[in-house]
Design an enzyme around this catalytic site. Sequence first.
Site, PDB file in Angstrom:
ATOM      1  N   LYS A   1      19.320 -27.079 -96.490  1.00  0.00           N
ATOM      2  CA  LYS A   1      18.479 -27.785 -97.459  1.00  0.00           C
ATOM      3  C   LYS A   1      17.345 -26.933 -98.034  1.00  0.00           C
ATOM      4  CE  LYS A   1      20.058 -32.155 -97.437  1.00  0.00           C
ATOM      5  NZ  LYS A   1      20.352 -32.959 -98.646  1.00  0.00           N
TER       6      LYS A   1
ATOM      7  N   SER B   1      16.462 -38.131 -94.908  1.00  0.00           N
ATOM      8  CA  SER B   1      16.776 -38.514 -93.533  1.00  0.00           C
ATOM      9  C   SER B   1      16.242 -37.489 -92.550  1.00  0.00           C
ATOM     10  CB  SER B   1      18.295 -38.643 -93.355  1.00  0.00           C
ATOM     11  OG  SER B   1      18.921 -37.393 -93.587  1.00  0.00           O
TER      12      SER B   1
END
EC number: 5.1.1.18
Length: 334
Positions: free
Chosen positions: A56, A84
Amino acid sequence: MCDQYCISFADVEKAHINIRDFIHLTPVLTSSILNQITGRNLFFKCELFQKTGSFKIRGALNAIRGLISAHPEEKPRAVVAHSSGNHGQALSFAARLEGIPAYVIVPETAPNCKKLAIQAYGASIVYSEQSEESRENITKRIAEETEGIMVHPNQEPAVIAGQGTIAMEVLNQVPLVDALVVPVGGGGMLAGIAVTVKALRPSVKVYAAEPLNADDCYQSKLKGELTPNPYPPETIADGIKSSIGLNTWPIIRDLVDDVFTVTEDEIKYATQLVWERMKLLIEPTAGVGVAVVLSQHFRTVPAEVKNICIVLSGGNVDLTSLTWVKKQDEKAAP
């Protein structure tokens, strides 16, 4: 390539230049045991070794550096995102590099290790319910209150382009690769990889890997239209509970060759197999791709698709929550 997509390969190339000095070139590892089990040559792109513990950081850093280069005279007052866990960590890390406050909206059910890491990187956490609607509404409210800029975890074009740099590396590291297997939630990584692979090596297959309990990508491909999960999915693969979206869907529709789904037991078995045989502490989300290649359904993939690279998307494991490991030991392998 279709000009209706939110990114092109040129955007991925720019992202590569933008972030390469700030991230790791993660290794590609192999396993003779898993090759023997599957009858194929498997290559594992180890994004669990990436900064912040997952892929990410690629998209988050590209997005934030893009914001700064677009407005060099004034940095954003804040960046805001819902996550999340892994995108939140990445955004927090990237924002701290650039001296920008970060606010991350996190479902209360997110793994504790990910919430603690977000805070450790300096971001402020705001809790939400598990539903997409709750997360997005709170994200908008926090962005308004802080006058911050929202960085969507998987639909922001700069994020998608950043994730596509994974494929640029894989095609160099595994020149004879026949296919990539990519976990899919919101589809940012899958879309970025698909754009890159089909631009550079159109014959290479791109397969999506998805939990059966969160199979919106499979359903969308099957029906030929965007079909989000009708309710918050229950899956151990917490990093891919999101549904694909308006920006990622056209790319996935046109450029992803197939979508494979796996059960919760298959995900658990594959994750534990990688821990035990490869000594890699992947999170269950990363285990989804491994589970797909081990699955009965994947045997329908032609034998000439021999060299397969699985993206091990991350390794942010909440060790305190692994009550399922003992239970899994008591079961026969699926």
